[in-house]
Design an enzyme around this catalytic site. Structure first.
Site, PDB file in Angstrom:
ATOM      1  N   HIS A 313       0.950  -1.215  -0.068  1.00 58.83           N
ATOM      2  CA  HIS A 313       0.206  -0.046  -0.221  1.00 58.83           C
ATOM      3  C   HIS A 313       0.803   1.299  -0.115  1.00 58.83           C
ATOM      4  O   HIS A 313       1.950   1.511   0.622  1.00 58.83           O
ATOM      5  CB  HIS A 313      -0.949  -0.008   1.236  1.00 58.83           C
ATOM      6  CG  HIS A 313      -2.027   0.995   1.004  1.00 58.83           C
ATOM      7  ND1 HIS A 313      -1.907   2.292   1.293  1.00 58.83           N
ATOM      8  CD2 HIS A 313      -3.479   0.690   0.704  1.00 58.83           C
ATOM      9  CE1 HIS A 313      -3.175   2.863   1.164  1.00 58.83           C
ATOM     10  NE2 HIS A 313      -4.160   1.717   0.822  1.00 58.83           N
ATOM     11  N   ASP A 371      -8.047  -5.209   0.035  1.00 57.90           N
ATOM     12  CA  ASP A 371      -8.595  -5.963  -1.173  1.00 57.90           C
ATOM     13  C   ASP A 371      -8.184  -7.617  -1.126  1.00 57.90           C
ATOM     14  O   ASP A 371      -8.620  -8.297  -1.919  1.00 57.90           O
ATOM     15  CB  ASP A 371      -8.107  -5.407  -2.552  1.00 57.90           C
ATOM     16  CG  ASP A 371      -8.724  -4.035  -2.759  1.00 57.90           C
ATOM     17  OD1 ASP A 371      -9.640  -4.133  -2.529  1.00 57.90           O
ATOM     18  OD2 ASP A 371      -8.104  -3.285  -3.266  1.00 57.90           O
TER      19      ASP A 371
HETATM   20  N1  ACO Z   1       4.060  -7.289  -5.174  1.00 57.24           N
HETATM   21  C1  ACO Z   1       5.761  -7.451  -5.126  1.00 57.24           C
HETATM   22  N2  ACO Z   1       6.281  -6.377  -4.946  1.00 57.24           N
HETATM   23  C2  ACO Z   1       5.782  -5.100  -4.646  1.00 57.24           C
HETATM   24  C3  ACO Z   1       4.404  -4.822  -4.455  1.00 57.24           C
HETATM   25  C4  ACO Z   1       3.611  -6.301  -4.668  1.00 57.24           C
HETATM   26  N3  ACO Z   1       2.327  -6.187  -4.509  1.00 57.24           N
HETATM   27  N4  ACO Z   1       4.094  -3.919  -3.868  1.00 57.24           N
HETATM   28  C5  ACO Z   1       5.347  -3.120  -3.864  1.00 57.24           C
HETATM   29  N5  ACO Z   1       6.393  -3.961  -4.272  1.00 57.24           N
HETATM   30  C6  ACO Z   1       7.841  -3.848  -4.233  1.00 57.24           C
HETATM   31  C7  ACO Z   1       8.033  -2.773  -5.367  1.00 57.24           C
HETATM   32  O1  ACO Z   1       8.305  -3.342  -6.816  1.00 57.24           O
HETATM   33  C8  ACO Z   1       9.205  -2.127  -4.760  1.00 57.24           C
HETATM   34  O2  ACO Z   1      10.565  -2.865  -4.941  1.00 57.24           O
HETATM   35  P1  ACO Z   1      11.940  -2.253  -4.967  1.00 57.24           P
HETATM   36  O3  ACO Z   1      12.077  -1.413  -3.889  1.00 57.24           O
HETATM   37  O4  ACO Z   1      12.793  -3.317  -5.139  1.00 57.24           O
HETATM   38  O5  ACO Z   1      11.929  -1.271  -6.316  1.00 57.24           O
HETATM   39  C9  ACO Z   1       9.007  -1.941  -3.357  1.00 57.24           C
HETATM   40  O6  ACO Z   1       8.014  -2.921  -3.119  1.00 57.24           O
HETATM   41  C10 ACO Z   1       8.306  -0.513  -2.859  1.00 57.24           C
HETATM   42  O7  ACO Z   1       7.211  -0.429  -3.698  1.00 57.24           O
HETATM   43  P2  ACO Z   1       6.289   0.803  -4.439  1.00 57.24           P
HETATM   44  O8  ACO Z   1       5.992   0.634  -5.913  1.00 57.24           O
HETATM   45  O9  ACO Z   1       7.404   1.950  -4.246  1.00 57.24           O
HETATM   46  O10 ACO Z   1       5.170   0.777  -3.486  1.00 57.24           O
HETATM   47  P3  ACO Z   1       4.019   2.023  -3.610  1.00 57.24           P
HETATM   48  O11 ACO Z   1       3.617   2.586  -2.528  1.00 57.24           O
HETATM   49  O12 ACO Z   1       4.362   3.144  -4.841  1.00 57.24           O
HETATM   50  O13 ACO Z   1       2.855   0.988  -4.476  1.00 57.24           O
HETATM   51  C11 ACO Z   1       0.894  -0.059  -4.609  1.00 57.24           C
HETATM   52  C12 ACO Z   1       1.747   0.566  -3.959  1.00 57.24           C
HETATM   53  C13 ACO Z   1       0.695   0.218  -5.897  1.00 57.24           C
HETATM   54  C14 ACO Z   1      -0.489  -0.503  -3.976  1.00 57.24           C
HETATM   55  C15 ACO Z   1       1.793  -1.592  -4.950  1.00 57.24           C
HETATM   56  O14 ACO Z   1       2.305  -1.893  -3.590  1.00 57.24           O
HETATM   57  C16 ACO Z   1       0.884  -2.524  -5.592  1.00 57.24           C
HETATM   58  O15 ACO Z   1       0.902  -2.516  -6.943  1.00 57.24           O
HETATM   59  N6  ACO Z   1       0.339  -3.491  -5.208  1.00 57.24           N
HETATM   60  C17 ACO Z   1      -0.621  -4.553  -5.677  1.00 57.24           C
HETATM   61  C18 ACO Z   1      -1.879  -3.897  -6.190  1.00 57.24           C
HETATM   62  C19 ACO Z   1      -2.720  -3.638  -4.974  1.00 57.24           C
HETATM   63  O16 ACO Z   1      -2.983  -4.652  -4.335  1.00 57.24           O
HETATM   64  N7  ACO Z   1      -3.453  -2.389  -4.999  1.00 57.24           N
HETATM   65  C20 ACO Z   1      -4.272  -2.058  -4.046  1.00 57.24           C
HETATM   66  C21 ACO Z   1      -3.924  -1.028  -3.245  1.00 57.24           C
HETATM   67  S1  ACO Z   1      -5.216  -0.706  -1.892  1.00 57.24           S
HETATM   68  C22 ACO Z   1      -6.593   0.145  -2.568  1.00 57.24           C
HETATM   69  O17 ACO Z   1      -6.305   0.606  -3.588  1.00 57.24           O
HETATM   70  C23 ACO Z   1      -7.677   0.009  -1.982  1.00 57.24           C
END
Ligand code: ACO
Length: 436
Positions: A313, A371
């Site tokens: 998140h 979710d």
């Molecule tokens: N699976 C695997 N790796 C992940 C995930 C994931 N779900 N989420 C983040 N990471 C990794 C990234 O690749 C990044 O790795 P790095 O540091 O080696 O480059 C690190 O974790 C940090 O991630 P960010 O992308 O900076 O996190 P951000 O806060 O930008 O993204 C997000 C948040 C978009 C929700 C992301 O975690 C994601 O895509 N999750 C899956 C989709 C999801 O479940 N979305 C629902 C959100 S809740 C809502 O809207 C109600």
């Protein structure tokens, strides 16, 4: 940059760039970190700030929702989300988000009455549905039809009048469940079920989704309670992508129905509201427990582009307080429906266990979000995956409308207009076509 307190106890940040110095006021909220008011930065130091995606920028002041992502805290108007989800009806939460306080018994009755007065759609809107393909995604139908409401309520465009704002808010919150359920019925080729004003908000939505003209339909109270919770857990979430979209569209003075349609569009993406649908698709793709290690390996491989949907998140970096309530609700619903050994739930629990212990996820503070479990609950209730995001939009309409109203009512409200760091070509002269 340094932060200090002057004699008048006003905290200021001193920012020095290229020999020039400016003092910026530091603002304190009721909760949460202080923010530096940089509005005078361009005029005093001739610079802007760079914050792509506005992740570190307070784009507005708000009294609606507070989140502390590190501590896993979510408050609506000061009330913890767990208390609201356990004890309140969704109608109480709507009233709270819109008005700032919980209603007393009389206010509650009047509010419910007023909401039910607006659940019907203009009969002309029925015709709109026929224009969509039967296999259209319900989010497309929802987005288009909510936007089209602006054609039915042109009075709402005069948002300077408080009574018009209130009426638009009530119409939106009351009509979106009807549109959402009808979008489902349309894609199923079934007759539309009209709202039943003797039912509460959650029950009425379930009735419009599942009742059929030809047989009596009784709403299961356990499912209605679960739906009530799902609605509360998704009702608002501070300045997320869709809410910021609604605020940005609304800042131009646009018709509120059009602004909420913009929010629905922003919610559709898989990184936001589309995640619950994506979780189920992911679980179906994994298929069996034995396939989990290979899937996790793919997730950890940066080149694969595969993410563990329902994990991570932007704000919660320890746990999502909504996820725990959702997990409990999931067990209640599966128990009520007699679903034992649900293969998807087993997969979800196993995935959660592995991910919570795997250094990749632990180091990046990736925990299950709201979710992760909501998809399993909705599937058990008989709601198809394509309806998951529309349901999220239905719940979030309350938050969008509350935040839109708050923004419009803010004294000195201005159009949203971010700046940029330009990386394109410097000024150059046009060259005629035959000289290129
Ligand atoms: N699976 C695997 N790796 C992940 C995930 C994931 N779900 N989420 C983040 N990471 C990794 C990234 O690749 C990044 O790795 P790095 O540091 O080696 O480059 C690190 O974790 C940090 O991630 P960010 O992308 O900076 O996190 P951000 O806060 O930008 O993204 C997000 C948040 C978009 C929700 C992301 O975690 C994601 O895509 N999750 C899956 C989709 C999801 O479940 N979305 C629902 C959100 S809740 C809502 O809207 C109600």
């Amino acid at each position: 940059m340094s932060v200090s307190q002057n004699e008048g106890k006003q905290t200021t940040a001193t920012i020095s760039i290229g020999g020039k110095t400016a003092e910026m006021p530091v603002m304190s909220g009721t909760l949460g970190p202080d923010v530096i008011d940089i509005r005078k930065l361009p005029s005093q130091l001739d610079v802007f700030t760079f914050d792509p995606g506005y992740g570190e920028t307070a784009s507005c002041t708000s009294k609606v929702t507070f989140i502390d992502g590190d501590k896993g805290i979510l408050l609506h108007r000061g009330y913890p989300i767990a208390q609201l989800a356990e004890e309140a009806s969704f109608e109480e939460v709507i009233y709270l988000l819109l008005n700032g306080e919980l209603p007393n018994a009389t206010e509650y009755q009047q509010f419910r009455q007023s909401l039910t007065n607006h659940t019907l759609l203009h009969e002309q809107i029925r015709n709109f549905f026929n224009g969509f393909r039967r296999d259209a995604h319900p989010m497309a139908i929802l987005c288009g039809t909510v936007g089209a409401l602006s054609a039915f309520y042109p009075d709402a465009s005069d948002i300077a009048l408080p009574e018009n704002r209130q009426l638009a808010a009530m119409r939106l919150i009351a009509k979106v469940p009807t549109i959402t359920a009808w979008a489902y019925k349309y894609t199923q080729g079934e007759a539309f079920i009209y709202p039943n004003n003797s039912l509460n908000y959650a029950e009425n939505f379930l009735s419009m989704m599942f009742a059929r003209e030809v047989e009596p339909y009784k709403v299961n109270p356990v499912l209605a309670r679960a739906m009530n919770r799902i609605l509360i857990l998704h009702a608002d979430h501070e300045q997320n992508a869709s809410t910021s979209t609604v605020r940005m569209a609304g800042s131009t003075g646009a018709n509120p129905f059009a602004c909420i349609a913009a929010g629905i569009a922003a919610l559709w993406g898989p990184a936001h509201g589309g995640a619950n649908e994506a979780v189920l698709k992911m679980l179906a793709h994994i298929g069996r427990k034995e396939n989990i290690p290979a899937f996790i390996a793919q997730v950890k491989d940066k080149n694969s582009g595969v993410k563990l949907m329902g994990f991570g998140h932007r704000v919660y970096k320890n746990f999502d307080p909504r996820a725990k309530i959702m997990e409990r609700t999931c067990h209640e619903v599966l128990g009520e429906l007699g679903i034992k050994d649900d293969p998807l739930l087993e997969l979800a629990i196993e995935l959660e266990k592995i991910a919570l212990n795997d250094p990749y996820f632990v180091e990046r503070k990736l925990y299950p979000n709201v979710d992760f479990y909501s998809g399993i609950i909705l599937k058990a209730m008989g709601i198809p995956t394509s309806m998951f995001t529309p349901l999220f939009a239905l719940a979030r309409t309350t938050g969008w409308v509350s935040q839109w109203k708050e923004m419009i009512e803010e004294p000195g409200q201005r159009i949203s207009r971010p700046r940029q760091l330009y990386l394109g070509a410097a000024q150059r002269d046009f060259v005629a076509l035959d000289k290129r």
